[in-house]
Design a protein around this motif. Structure first.
Motif: not given
Length: 489
Positions: A213-218, A249-251, A233-242, A221-224
């Protein structure tokens, strides 16, 4: 063997390290009871801190706004002197309470509120200092009343409101803390009994679930961030867990939004700068002014006024030489004064029956820099909107002085002046692009060019009395190097 294991752990993946860390959770089982007691102690201390902070905040006078506004009014109407008023005592007491609350407040929201109150109190002090200075330098009742109505009363309202929000927030936290203490006491015995079993189960499950659950969202974020680095600058994160990683990700998304806004803002400012520069180039050679000057030269030549023709042509040559100036938009004050003098010399020939002028600027100001063609539009306004609309002969004066934080050049005329309603509209619209609708685009142009290069603290200040005259003050930074200029950088 030990060294080999240490190297294996150091070179292992983050998921493996997290699994090892989770297994170490079994060790705190031995000290669970101690941690529980410490938790109760911490909650109690937190509650005591909230009580103390609320107690200190309650010392703030609920009548602070009324008292401060009334005391300030008495000073403004000169019913009391500043020394006789209670303003210093009110500010001192408020500052004391703020300083105490800074050391007692833990809540982030309330820390921001205390910081805001601190700034508001500094603003109040500066307004009182301004009122005192106005009273010392002369009768400026209207200016002090504007400070009292538009600044002091608003800030005192903000202070009162912020303190009320602070007390309300502290009480809400106290209520939450009481509830937490109650729940903590009820569940303390049960948690101590079954804590070992629960912790063991959680350790086993988390060893498999948490790393994933930690490595997947990280990774996301790294990809974004890599795509943002590449300019997307059109890319965005979409993280639902953690919760923590989701907030991160929102930051990141907010950071990208801010970056887009900053880029758009810079683009708008560059467009405004280009527009101002274009208007400047268009205004550098005024066809009507040139036609009228040439007509005057012809008239003087026909009248065989040789000396006047030579003088007028010389002034016209100097005028256009300064206007062009090799495309540079910043010149010394000495050069700008020479440009304004050339303009006045030409116009005095045409309007010799109604125009006198004086240029009295200290030589120590000559090396300082100024945007080109700043004074000439102001002098032109003084002639066409001031001197020509009065009866008899008038005078245009150009003066200057160096102050502590800026350099000021003043263009004064004893012409017809500006009616109060019109003056209020000009002051309001001088910073707006729609100024051309009022026929004051020249003033807007000069003011905008100064602010774009020197900052919003600089520009034009217009003061006038109808049927008495007008003063236009140019505020400039104290610099002898070039101001920010896209042509010269």
């Amino acid at each position: 063997m030990l060294k080999r294991l240490r190297n294996m752990y150091r070179d292992s993946t983050l998921a493996f390290k997290i699994r090892v860390s989770n297994m170490i959770i079994l060790v705190p089982l031995m000290i669970l009871l101690v941690l529980s007691v410490l938790g109760m102690y911490t909650e109690n201390m937190r509650y005591q801190s909230l009580l103390e902070a609320a107690g200190v905040a309650s010392e703030f006078s609920l009548e602070f706004k009324e008292d401060f506004d009334y005391e300030t009014y008495l000073v403004v109407v000169e019913n009391k002197t500043l020394e006789e008023s209670e303003l210093e005592e009110l500010l001192s007491e408020a500052n004391r309470i703020v300083e105490e609350l800074k050391g007692l407040t833990d809540s982030g929201d309330n820390l921001e509120r205390i910081s805001s109150v601190d700034k508001y109190l500094d603003n109040l002090q500066s307004y009182i200092d301004s009122i005192a200075l106005n009273l010392e330098t002369g009768s400026r009742y209207e200016e002090n009343m504007m400070i009292w109505e538009n600044d002091v009363q608003i800030v005192t309202s903000l202070i009162q409101e912020t303190f009320n929000e602070y007390i309300f927030n502290e009480i809400r936290h106290m209520q939450q803390q009481v509830g937490q203490l109650r729940r903590f006491n009820i569940t303390f015995v049960g948690i101590t009994g079954i804590g070992t079993l629960i912790l063991l189960i959680i350790t086993i499950i988390s060893s498999a679930v948490i790393p994933r659950s930690i490595t997947r969202p990280i990774d996301e974020i790294s990809r974004v961030t890599r795509q943002v680095t590449d300019g997307d600058l059109d890319v965005r994160t979409h993280i639902e867990h953690g919760a923590e990683v989701r907030e991160l990700g929102e930051d990141v998304n907010e950071m990208i939004d801010k970056l887009q806004e900053l880029i758009a803002q810079v683009t708008r400012e560059q467009e405004n700068l280009r527009r101002a520069e274009l208007e400047l180039l268009q205004a550098q050679i005024n066809p009507h002014f040139l036609y009228n000057t040439l007509d005057t030269i012809i008239w003087l030549a026909e009248a065989e006024e040789k000396d006047k023709v030579v003088g007028l042509v010389t002034s016209l040559s100097r005028f256009f030489r300064t206007s062009l100036n090799e495309g540079k938009d910043n010149i010394t004050i000495e050069e700008e004064l020479r440009h304004a003098r050339s303009y006045l010399e030409i116009q005095q020939v045409r309007y010799q029956d109604i125009l006198d002028y004086e240029i009295d600027v200290p030589a120590e100001l000559y090396p300082y820099r100024i945007p080109k063609i700043t004074l000439q539009p102001l002098v032109e306004n003084a002639l066409y909107h001031g001197i020509k609309n009065r009866r008899g002969k008038g005078t245009i004066r150009v003066t200057g002085e160096k102050r502590e934080d800026c350099l000021c050049l003043m263009v004064l005329d004893d012409g017809i002046g500006i009616p109060p309603e019109r003056l209020s509209q000009i002051r309001k619209r001088i910073n707006e692009p729609e100024a051309s609708d009022m026929g004051i685009y020249g003033l807007y142009n000069v003011n905008q060019r100064i602010r774009l290069r020197a900052g919003e603290g600089y520009g034009l200040q217009i003061d006038s009395r109808y049927e008495e005259g007008t003063v236009v003050t140019v505020r400039l930074p104290l610099v002898t190097e070039y101001l920010t200029d896209s042509k010269e950088n």
